[in-house]
Motif scaffolding. Sequence first.
Motif, PDB file in Angstrom:
ATOM      1  N   PRO A  81      -4.617  12.321  -3.774  1.00  0.00           N
ATOM      2  CA  PRO A  81      -3.291  11.968  -3.814  1.00  0.00           C
ATOM      3  C   PRO A  81      -2.826  11.811  -1.910  1.00  0.00           C
ATOM      4  N   THR A  82      -3.070  12.566  -0.799  1.00  0.00           N
ATOM      5  CA  THR A  82      -2.195  11.869   0.400  1.00  0.00           C
ATOM      6  C   THR A  82      -2.914  11.010   1.061  1.00  0.00           C
ATOM      7  N   LEU A  83      -4.288  10.277   0.419  1.00  0.00           N
ATOM      8  CA  LEU A  83      -4.983   9.294   1.366  1.00  0.00           C
ATOM      9  C   LEU A  83      -4.277   8.296   1.596  1.00  0.00           C
ATOM     10  N   GLY A  84      -4.604   7.672   2.973  1.00  0.00           N
ATOM     11  CA  GLY A  84      -3.629   6.782   3.352  1.00  0.00           C
ATOM     12  C   GLY A  84      -2.109   6.861   3.074  1.00  0.00           C
ATOM     13  N   ILE A  85      -1.570   7.679   2.646  1.00  0.00           N
ATOM     14  CA  ILE A  85       0.382   7.451   2.902  1.00  0.00           C
ATOM     15  C   ILE A  85       0.735   7.108   4.110  1.00  0.00           C
TER      16      ILE A  85
END
Lengths: 588, 309
Positions: B156-160
């Motif tokens: 869910p936090t990848l590339g945020i």
Amino acid sequence: MRKRVLWLIAALSMVVAVAACGGGSDEGGGGTGKTDTSEGDVVKGGILRLGTIDYIDSLNPFNYIESQAYNAFIMLYPQLVQYREGDQGLEIEGDWAESWQTSADGKTWTFLLKSGTKWSDGKPMTADDAAWTINTIVKFASGPTAVAAPALTHVKEARAPDDTTLEIEYEAPVGNVLAQLEQLFIVPRHVWEPLAAGNGKGLKTHHPEKDIGSMVTGGAYTLKQYERKGTTVYIPDPNYWGEPSNAEAVALTYYTNSDSMIADMKEGNLDWVDQVPFNAVDVLKKDDSIVVNEVPGAETTNITWNSNPRKAKNRELLDPQVKKAVSMCVDRDKIIEVVFNGYAEKVESLVGHISPLENPNLGPLEYDCEAASQMLDDLGYAKGSDGIRVAPATTGKYAQPAHKMEYEIITPTSTDFNVNRSFEIVKEGFAQAGVKVTQKVGGDSTASYALETGDNCDPAKSTGYETFDIAMWDWVGYIDPDFMLSVVTKDQWCSWSDTGWDNPEYDKLYAQQGTTVDPDQRKEIVWEMQQMIYDNFLYTQLTNHVYIDAHRKEWDGFLTELNAYSKRYYTNPQRDSTTCSSGSPSRS
Amino acid sequence: VTVFVAITLNFVLFRAVPGDAVSALRCRQCTAQFKEYQRHELGLDKSKWEQYRLYLADLAHGDLGNSLRSERPVRGELWEPIKNTVPMVALGYVFSIVFGTIAGVIAAWRRGTLVDKGSLYSGLGFYSMPPQWLGLMMVLFVASAIGLPTSGIKDPTLGILGDASTWDVLVDRLRHMVLPSLTIGLVLYGEYALIVRSAMLETLGEDYVLTARAKGLSNWAAVWRHGLRNALLPIVTLVALSLGFIIGGFITIEYVFSYPGIGLAVVEAMDQRDFPILQGAFLLVTFAVILMNLVADLLYFKLDPRVQS
């Protein structure tokens, strides 16, 4: 000297702690990153990772179904008012509106809006946007904007005399204007007006989620990423007028399987879970790194009795005394312990504990099976040799022969609690009363509801609700009781009504409470309506859930009560200033 | 004819379930007025015959219709989940075929030994396990032990807060695929191991294998060249037929791992009585199975000279 050493150690510890909070790290890694401790104890930054079992099905406030979509609109669009935690529970406060007043006749409400507000594309957000949104919803209320229309019941028109003044004119005084308007989302006119051309169908078929880069919002957040069945990422909107988000981003991840969600939380892959299953609460409570919050929930469970006066069979179940007596043999405490692991309370009213207008004078329904048996004996329902009571033969229009008191209870498969266990306890109680019940698994909500209404459901012809006897289900209430009170009206036949009740006197009271402005007078009417529902035993109310969420200790500031009621639900959580974030990723 | 029957059954079966897309709307804001409008808009107020006629007419033009819930074309709605499902299920199949075949061959080769028993019982064990139960065990006990994600398709936090490289995305996708693929692989492994063992045992008992051994061929050469090659016929059929189901996904596995694939889309569509999505998904599966049946027949034709003669 010893004191100096202690001070030195303490100072060093603080330096280490601050360094730990402020140290950079790779995204997704175990460190922390940019922090801003300039606002007292507030520790800004970090990605707040939230797990949920409900998903955002749409980003169009005129075409959505799921409750998580509603949450998204709260975060993305301006509302005139929202809820806050008050001394007496939740109370209304301004969101975009700074103040409001009503005319002497109660038909015109004037809202003073915050000035200088902007949409996410930088264009000014004015009262004209609000007036246009309201008038458009009213215009297409029986069509494309029907989903949003309940928030504007009785609204005649809205006007914007200037950029910060909004006037809403009602056809009649309305008793719950602010509670209704809390469910209204204002959209930017310059984006949505072209979609309202012609029959307005474009308003409904618009899919902002297709291109979130060009989506214009006006709430506490904008969207960085949207995945229907994956992760949706909220980024704080710098134009937002209220308290800005403490988290640098909120990542909402959808789970179909709550076991996976809880496992991810325990592993530190999630910071927050917005709905903890009852069977997982004790496991989480034992985990030192997790905090569990409990607040009164909106969901109630019940035994639903078919109360259609034109019901063909088993008409003895229309007698409130019979329903009451049988219900007195149901051990609700046992249901609370066995089914809800203790995380529920008894409830007597359909509106549930969530509503401040819950009538406290109902019942309580006693658990007293001996007295219940005596009542049934007195009513003429004698026990047969097999222990099952017999309903005597009747005459007249709905004559029925003498028959054993044996019934089916419909149970849906889509409940968020173990309805099978609940049924077993009810069955046990009914058996003690001399009533035999068997479970009829109705399938999902849609299939179960179809079993209740029947194939011939038609409110105009008063057909439907003819064959089913009993069901076990739940309701999710709301702060203002209007909706819950509506579900037993004739208007809701074949739509929301699950009892088939048809009582013109009650329907009249429902209409009356909707237009009663004086809070005390409205409360009287609302209490009377609850009393009618209770006295007629449309439902045997069983339990009121406790709503449970959980978060890791690296974060705090969670306002569980404000779930689906306020932007603060997302903006308030912050990384704990004492532990900082050890697992939540932040900007490197 | 098969396809027409499948198309008609697709239409009839789902409508036999109580309720429709509008009665499935269980939201507070879904007023009777809204439901009436929706029923008309979605064409659910038309007779079943009329709906069937429109369905056939649309299909004849290659149009699968629009989702009743999202009101977007079914083709687009199914494409995304299919893209997610195919690599995950394919990985599981590759695992099961490779390890199932190896285990089956070795078990047959070493018949009666501890190795055979181990292979047989493990195969039976995995084959009889409910996939969702095995998946849950993976979530509860395996995931944390080997540090793999239990749900979804991406971190869910990848590339945020920064850009993620293609490599990062690829690795992340693979990490999310491992547990569901492994679960599928283990469940199917049993099936392959048992069938390969059985086919190999039959082949290894043939006279030509005995002859090969009598001619002085090594055990391995006899098993590989004369045993496995001849035992491949039922295995190839099984593989080809299985490939047809790749597109259908594994509903329970996707549900346990919150994997946004076609199985999950079908569950959701069923819940929402979204008939066009269900019709589209089952039609695709039907086509895939029919196609793979054809492929299996053609392969048989190629692999077994007796069929040609």
